[in-house]
Write a protein that holds these residues in place. Structure first.
Motif, PDB file in Angstrom:
ATOM      1  N   PHE A   1      -5.119  14.883   1.431  1.00 42.66           N
ATOM      2  CA  PHE A   1      -3.736  14.576   1.810  1.00 42.66           C
ATOM      3  C   PHE A   1      -2.916  14.218   0.576  1.00 42.66           C
ATOM      4  O   PHE A   1      -1.789  14.677   0.412  1.00 42.66           O
ATOM      5  CB  PHE A   1      -3.710  13.431   2.832  1.00 42.66           C
ATOM      6  N   GLN A   2      -3.488  13.405  -0.304  1.00 43.43           N
ATOM      7  CA  GLN A   2      -2.792  13.044  -1.542  1.00 43.43           C
ATOM      8  C   GLN A   2      -2.519  14.282  -2.399  1.00 43.43           C
ATOM      9  O   GLN A   2      -1.446  14.418  -2.985  1.00 43.43           O
ATOM     10  CB  GLN A   2      -3.615  12.026  -2.345  1.00 43.43           C
TER      11      GLN A   2
ATOM     12  N   ASP B   1     -12.524  13.430  -0.051  1.00 44.19           N
ATOM     13  CA  ASP B   1     -12.392  13.182   1.383  1.00 44.19           C
ATOM     14  C   ASP B   1     -11.005  13.592   1.869  1.00 44.19           C
ATOM     15  O   ASP B   1     -10.162  14.040   1.092  1.00 44.19           O
ATOM     16  CB  ASP B   1     -12.702  11.721   1.699  1.00 44.19           C
ATOM     17  N   SER B   2     -10.763  13.426   3.153  1.00 45.00           N
ATOM     18  CA  SER B   2      -9.505  13.872   3.748  1.00 45.00           C
ATOM     19  C   SER B   2      -8.294  13.129   3.187  1.00 45.00           C
ATOM     20  O   SER B   2      -7.220  13.711   3.036  1.00 45.00           O
ATOM     21  CB  SER B   2      -9.554  13.730   5.268  1.00 45.00           C
ATOM     22  N   MET B   3      -8.453  11.853   2.854  1.00 46.92           N
ATOM     23  CA  MET B   3      -7.326  11.105   2.276  1.00 46.92           C
ATOM     24  C   MET B   3      -6.945  11.663   0.905  1.00 46.92           C
ATOM     25  O   MET B   3      -5.761  11.771   0.582  1.00 46.92           O
ATOM     26  CB  MET B   3      -7.656   9.612   2.169  1.00 46.92           C
ATOM     27  N   ASP B   4      -7.948  12.029   0.100  1.00 48.01           N
ATOM     28  CA  ASP B   4      -7.650  12.620  -1.207  1.00 48.01           C
ATOM     29  C   ASP B   4      -7.016  14.001  -1.042  1.00 48.01           C
ATOM     30  O   ASP B   4      -6.108  14.362  -1.797  1.00 48.01           O
ATOM     31  CB  ASP B   4      -8.905  12.704  -2.067  1.00 48.01           C
TER      32      ASP B   4
ATOM     33  N   THR C   1      -6.413   1.308   5.842  1.00 50.32           N
ATOM     34  CA  THR C   1      -7.426   1.719   6.822  1.00 50.32           C
ATOM     35  C   THR C   1      -7.615   0.622   7.867  1.00 50.32           C
ATOM     36  O   THR C   1      -7.193  -0.520   7.685  1.00 50.32           O
ATOM     37  CB  THR C   1      -8.773   1.993   6.128  1.00 50.32           C
TER      38      THR C   1
ATOM     39  N   ASN D   1      -0.174   4.454   0.176  1.00 44.49           N
ATOM     40  CA  ASN D   1      -0.672   5.551   0.994  1.00 44.49           C
ATOM     41  C   ASN D   1      -0.924   5.102   2.426  1.00 44.49           C
ATOM     42  O   ASN D   1      -0.207   5.456   3.338  1.00 44.49           O
ATOM     43  CB  ASN D   1      -1.940   6.126   0.354  1.00 44.49           C
ATOM     44  N   SER D   2      -1.956   4.338   2.621  1.00 36.29           N
ATOM     45  CA  SER D   2      -2.252   3.867   3.971  1.00 36.29           C
ATOM     46  C   SER D   2      -3.189   2.678   3.902  1.00 36.29           C
ATOM     47  O   SER D   2      -3.839   2.450   2.890  1.00 36.29           O
ATOM     48  CB  SER D   2      -2.900   4.969   4.804  1.00 36.29           C
TER      49      SER D   2
ATOM     50  N   THR E   1      -4.503  14.271  -7.981  1.00 37.22           N
ATOM     51  CA  THR E   1      -4.646  13.591  -6.695  1.00 37.22           C
ATOM     52  C   THR E   1      -3.539  12.556  -6.510  1.00 37.22           C
ATOM     53  O   THR E   1      -2.889  12.516  -5.481  1.00 37.22           O
ATOM     54  CB  THR E   1      -6.026  12.907  -6.583  1.00 37.22           C
TER      55      THR E   1
ATOM     56  N   SER F   1       0.860  -1.178   0.000  1.00 36.19           N
ATOM     57  CA  SER F   1       0.000   0.000   0.000  1.00 36.19           C
ATOM     58  C   SER F   1       0.895   1.225   0.000  1.00 36.19           C
ATOM     59  O   SER F   1       1.736   1.384   0.878  1.00 36.19           O
ATOM     60  CB  SER F   1      -0.896  -0.001   1.230  1.00 36.19           C
TER      61      SER F   1
END
Length: 172
Positions: A151-152, A146-149, A24, A21-22, A124, A19
């Protein structure tokens, strides 16, 4: 369900799952239900540790900071709203030389970006803006990602000098 069972067999047959990015909590829980042996490798490198972050309440002060820093500082102006990107370009790009990357513009390679680039969620993932140190201006409208996008979108720039953030109300 046949689809889930097939997916489960595919995942359990993998030698490596990575992964970028992260992972979940839900994904982590799923992996822990698998009967296969697992070894998690955590990336402890913290590229942006110590990066100065300033949150603004006043949009005019935010815009004035952009105008103040426009000469001499390379910057990215990022928003989760294409229309906000267009507004900022129209209001602040006095010399008309900013790069704009939205769903309405043709993709431009990062090496061709101007000193100021404005971008929406079109940028993104898959972009590595690591050539220059930049100050970032993030305009959050809570409209499309969303917050993950978010961040990206922020971390497309690998050399962040400072992150300036403003959360706008829905009237934009």
């Amino acid at each position: 369900c046949k689809t889930y069972n097939l997916f489960l067999k595919l995942v359990e047959s993998c030698k490596v799952i990575a992964s970028d990015n992260s992972i979940t909590n839900l994904t982590y829980s799923f992996f822990n239900t698998l009967s296969t042996e697992k070894k998690y490798i955590y990336n402890t490198h913290q590229s942006w540790k110590g990066t100065k972050v300033e949150v603004f309440q006043d949009e005019e002060a935010f815009k004035l900071l952009i105008l103040k820093k426009i000469k001499g500082v390379k910057m990215n102006i990022i928003s989760d709203s294409k229309s906000v990107c267009e507004i900022y370009k129209k209001e602040l790009d006095i010399a008309n030389n900013w790069t704009v990357q939205t769903s309405d513009t043709k993709y431009m390679d990062v090496s061709d970006w101007a000193d100021v680039c404005v971008y929406s969620p079109k940028i993104t993932v898959g972009v590595d803006d690591s050539k220059h140190e930049k100050e970032l201006f993030l305009i959050v409208c809570s409209q499309s990602v969303d917050s993950m996008d978010l961040f990206q979108m922020i971390t497309r720039c690998r050399k962040i000098i400072k992150l300036n953030i403003i959360f706008l109300k829905k009237e934009h």
